[in-house]
Scaffold this active site. Structure first.
Site, short mmCIF file in Angstrom:
data_model
loop_
_atom_site.label_atom_id
_atom_site.label_comp_id
_atom_site.label_asym_id
_atom_site.label_seq_id
_atom_site.Cartn_x
_atom_site.Cartn_y
_atom_site.Cartn_z
N GLU A 40 -3.74 -12.82 -7.55
CA GLU A 40 -2.98 -11.74 -7.09
C GLU A 40 -3.52 -10.56 -7.80
O GLU A 40 -3.88 -10.63 -9.27
CB GLU A 40 -1.52 -11.78 -7.67
CG GLU A 40 -0.93 -10.72 -7.09
CD GLU A 40 0.71 -10.42 -7.32
OE1 GLU A 40 1.11 -11.33 -8.18
OE2 GLU A 40 1.40 -9.58 -6.91
N GLU A 65 -4.05 -7.46 -13.94
CA GLU A 65 -3.25 -6.38 -13.98
C GLU A 65 -4.05 -5.49 -14.96
O GLU A 65 -4.48 -5.67 -16.02
CB GLU A 65 -1.98 -6.34 -14.49
CG GLU A 65 -1.16 -5.41 -14.86
CD GLU A 65 -0.97 -4.30 -13.95
OE1 GLU A 65 -0.53 -4.65 -12.60
OE2 GLU A 65 -1.28 -3.15 -14.22
N ASP A 115 -2.13 0.57 -5.36
CA ASP A 115 -1.88 2.15 -5.41
C ASP A 115 -2.41 2.76 -4.30
O ASP A 115 -3.43 2.60 -3.81
CB ASP A 115 -2.56 2.74 -6.91
CG ASP A 115 -1.89 2.46 -7.90
OD1 ASP A 115 -0.90 1.89 -7.97
OD2 ASP A 115 -2.47 2.36 -9.02
N ASP A 151 3.80 0.11 1.46
CA ASP A 151 4.90 0.91 2.22
C ASP A 151 4.17 2.17 2.54
O ASP A 151 4.94 3.21 2.98
CB ASP A 151 6.13 1.38 1.35
CG ASP A 151 5.58 2.13 0.10
OD1 ASP A 151 4.58 1.81 -0.60
OD2 ASP A 151 6.15 3.27 -0.21
C1 SAM Z 1 2.71 0.07 -7.17
S1 SAM Z 1 2.19 -1.25 -8.51
C2 SAM Z 1 2.78 -2.70 -7.62
C3 SAM Z 1 2.83 -4.24 -8.48
C4 SAM Z 1 3.39 -5.22 -7.71
N1 SAM Z 1 2.27 -5.81 -6.92
C5 SAM Z 1 4.62 -5.23 -7.09
O1 SAM Z 1 4.72 -5.30 -5.86
O2 SAM Z 1 5.50 -5.10 -7.74
C6 SAM Z 1 0.65 -1.63 -8.44
C7 SAM Z 1 0.06 -2.29 -9.77
O3 SAM Z 1 -1.40 -2.53 -9.75
C8 SAM Z 1 -1.76 -2.03 -10.93
N2 SAM Z 1 -3.27 -1.68 -10.63
C9 SAM Z 1 -3.79 -0.41 -9.91
N3 SAM Z 1 -5.07 -0.36 -9.84
C10 SAM Z 1 -5.52 -1.65 -10.31
C11 SAM Z 1 -6.81 -2.10 -10.79
N4 SAM Z 1 -7.70 -1.67 -10.21
N5 SAM Z 1 -6.99 -3.34 -11.28
C12 SAM Z 1 -5.84 -4.08 -11.70
N6 SAM Z 1 -4.51 -3.75 -11.47
C13 SAM Z 1 -4.50 -2.35 -10.97
C14 SAM Z 1 -1.11 -1.07 -11.31
O4 SAM Z 1 -1.34 -0.88 -12.80
C15 SAM Z 1 0.30 -1.56 -10.88
O5 SAM Z 1 0.90 -2.25 -11.95
#
Ligand code: SAM
Length: 206
Positions: A40, A65, A115, A151
């Site tokens: 994941e 993460e 993101d 979303d």
């Molecule tokens: C909008 S949150 C969604 C978290 C989780 N998947 C959820 O649905 O609850 C996006 C997550 O991806 C992480 N993230 C963003 N870009 C990333 C990257 N290049 N590598 C690892 N993690 C990343 C962010 O730190 C954040 O915790």
């Protein structure tokens, strides 16, 4: 209370030595078995992957993460539940996928609410791009699945198109709004409560 030893629940980033090729993870050695491995990307607080690791003990899970606070929170949760089929990695997922995963090592790839980088000038920072589908094709076993959720309508269109355009993937399901089954990530719970529309896709590696 003293901090639990998180070492058994995490794996280090792999860096390229000056004088050799990129090292790649050996998941059979890391887990001590050859069970299927699922990854994941962007686990947030780890709700989905911890739940999966608890309910499917014969599958190994890797969670990536970038944010240290979330990574540590998830690692503490994994340690608190003694989840030996889960390892957490703090890294940029683009680096991990491109440089540190061996060929055909994964049975599934989960990407939930990555993101969206909504400004046009930032779209190039989105993870799901043609290069990513090519790398996903390399690291997934034939028949393996890719699960995506967002979303963000524009990013949803990009995700769907990127995997449809890659010759190694076939669309298995496309679920939007009412048709999208309820998931269990933290962001999905939050977004559903706000009444936002969900876009979900499942692709198979041919
Ligand atoms: C909008 S949150 C969604 C978290 C989780 N998947 C959820 O649905 O609850 C996006 C997550 O991806 C992480 N993230 C963003 N870009 C990333 C990257 N290049 N590598 C690892 N993690 C990343 C962010 O730190 C954040 O915790």
């Amino acid at each position: 209370m003293p901090e639990r030893d998180l070492t058994p629940y995490v794996i280090p980033q792999l860096a390229k030595p000056d004088d050799g090729p990129h090292p790649r993870y050996d998941f059979a050695r890391i887990f001590g078995n050859d069970h299927p491995v699922e990854l994941e990307i962007g686990i947030g607080k780890g709700r989905f992957i911890i739940n999966q690791a608890m309910t499917r003990p014969d599958t190994n899970f890797i969670g990536i993460e970038w944010a240290n606070r979330y990574y540590l929170l998830a690692a503490r949760r994994a340690a608190g539940r003694s989840l030996h089929n889960l390892r957490l990695l703090r890294d940029d997922a683009a680096h991990t996928v491109r440089e540190s995963l061996p060929d055909r090592c994964l049975n599934a790839l989960h990407i939930y609410f990555p993101d969206p980088w909504p400004k046009t000038k930032h779209h190039k920072r989105r993870l799901v791009q043609p290069w990513f589908a090519r790398e996903a094709s390399r690291v997934l076993k034939p028949g393996a699945r890719v699960f995506l959720a967002t979303d963000h309508e524009d990013y949803a269109q990009q995700m769907e198109q990127v995997f449809k355009d890659d010759p190694d993937f076939a669309l298995i399901s496309r679920m939007i709004g009412e048709d999208a089954p309820e998931g269990i990530t933290n962001w999905e719970v939050k977004f559903r409560a706000e009444g936002r529309t969900m876009f979900k896709f499942e692709f198979a590696r041919k």
